[in-house]
Scaffold this active site. Structure first.
Site, PDB file in Angstrom:
ATOM      1  N   ASP A  55       0.827  -1.205   0.000  1.00 36.38           N
ATOM      2  CA  ASP A  55       0.000   0.000   0.000  1.00 36.38           C
ATOM      3  C   ASP A  55       0.863   1.258   0.000  1.00 36.38           C
ATOM      4  OD1 ASP A  55      -2.325  -1.494   0.064  1.00 36.38           O
ATOM      5  OD2 ASP A  55      -2.461  -1.489   2.250  1.00 36.38           O
ATOM      6  N   TYR A 130       6.375  -9.928   7.210  1.00 35.96           N
ATOM      7  CA  TYR A 130       6.313  -8.483   7.428  1.00 35.96           C
ATOM      8  C   TYR A 130       6.781  -8.161   8.836  1.00 35.96           C
ATOM      9  CZ  TYR A 130       3.399  -7.569   3.253  1.00 35.96           C
ATOM     10  OH  TYR A 130       2.927  -7.445   1.973  1.00 35.96           O
TER      11      TYR A 130
END
Length: 272
Positions: A55, A130
């Site tokens: 994003d 992540y």
């Protein structure tokens, strides 16, 4: 007879200035700049396929994409005396340096690797990892790279809730609304908060992730860390499959894609 060769390209980027990885209209993205740089270096239109999408504002310490080039182009012949085509051993290092010279400082090419024709940067990935970084003391060198909080949350409670998450596979409650995917099922193999010198870091690994999933998970765990709800409360949120029941998405600045694994090795003999 033309022969195409597929390559994986490994890169890293600071996502602050970009509207994510994927090409968009009227917005600057990492993929757009990479496609342009590859097309310039290879003197042929190149379209890349990424291992996923990040994003706006999200960083990547490790990211892979694949692209194809025609084997009979003047840039791609390995040996004029053989029928083998692709980037030559010497060309690997040359192309990496050339791409890095064309790209802005916040995008770095690490490697170019020849792969088999069916290799796919997105679909072949077996896991992705992540990290989400949080710090508590004002630090100008962490601005844009970590989320600053005033109050320290209860990390033990957050880790209890994170462990509960791994009992589930349907994470619809953490997915961005109106996302067109075949399934919201993900297999999480690690979800853990770790204390650091400057703050805390959330580590999470799964076979796949939904859009906005990690930031929504962190926002939900922060509710538990602030003791607004008990760790067991995350069961009700997950089982509801309703995004509105989960926590607010945390800022993008603290999120990093750190590792993407494949069932094969990605090694190329870069020239010095």
């Amino acid at each position: 007879m033309s022969t195409n060769q597929r390559y994986f390209i490994e890169l890293a980027y600071n996502g602050t200035a970009y509207h994510g990885w994927q090409v968009q209209q009227n917005a600057v993205t990492v993929q757009e700049l990479l496609n342009k740089a590859l097309s310039t270096i290879l003197r042929h239109p190149i379209e890349t396929t990424g291992c996923g999408r990040t994003d706006t504002g999200v960083h990547a310490k490790e990211f892979f994409a694949h692209f194809d080039i025609e084997g009979h182009g003047p840039w791609s012949m390995v040996d004029s005396k053989s029928s083998s085509y692709g980037l030559s051993t010497i060309d690997y290092g040359h192309k990496v340096r050339g791409l890095n010279a064309l790209l802005p400082p916040d995008i770095a090419i690490k490697n170019i690797v020849p792969v088999h024709a069916d290799a796919h940067a997105r679909f072949d990935a077996t896991s992705r990892s992540y990290q989400y970084h949080i710090h508590f003391n004002k630090d100008p060198f962490l601005q844009g790279y970590s989320w600053q909080l005033r109050d320290v949350p209860n990390i033990d409670l957050m880790n209890q809730a994170a462990a509960i998450m791994m009992e589930y596979i349907d994470f619809s409650c953490f997915s961005k609304s109106n996302t067109q995917v075949k399934t919201n099922n993900c297999k999480i193999t690690r979800a853990e908060w770790v204390k650091t010198e400057n703050g805390i870091v959330f580590h999470i690994t799964a076979d796949r992730f939904l859009r906005n999933m990690v930031r929504a998970i962190v926002g939900t765990l922060m509710m538990i860390g602030r003791e607004e709800m008990q760790p067991e409360g995350i069961r009700e949120i997950i089982e509801s499959k309703n995004r509105s029941n989960a926590g607010t998405s945390v800022p993008a600045c603290g999120l990093y894609l750190t590792e993407v694994k494949y069932p094969y090795q990605l090694v190329a003999p870069l020239a010095p």
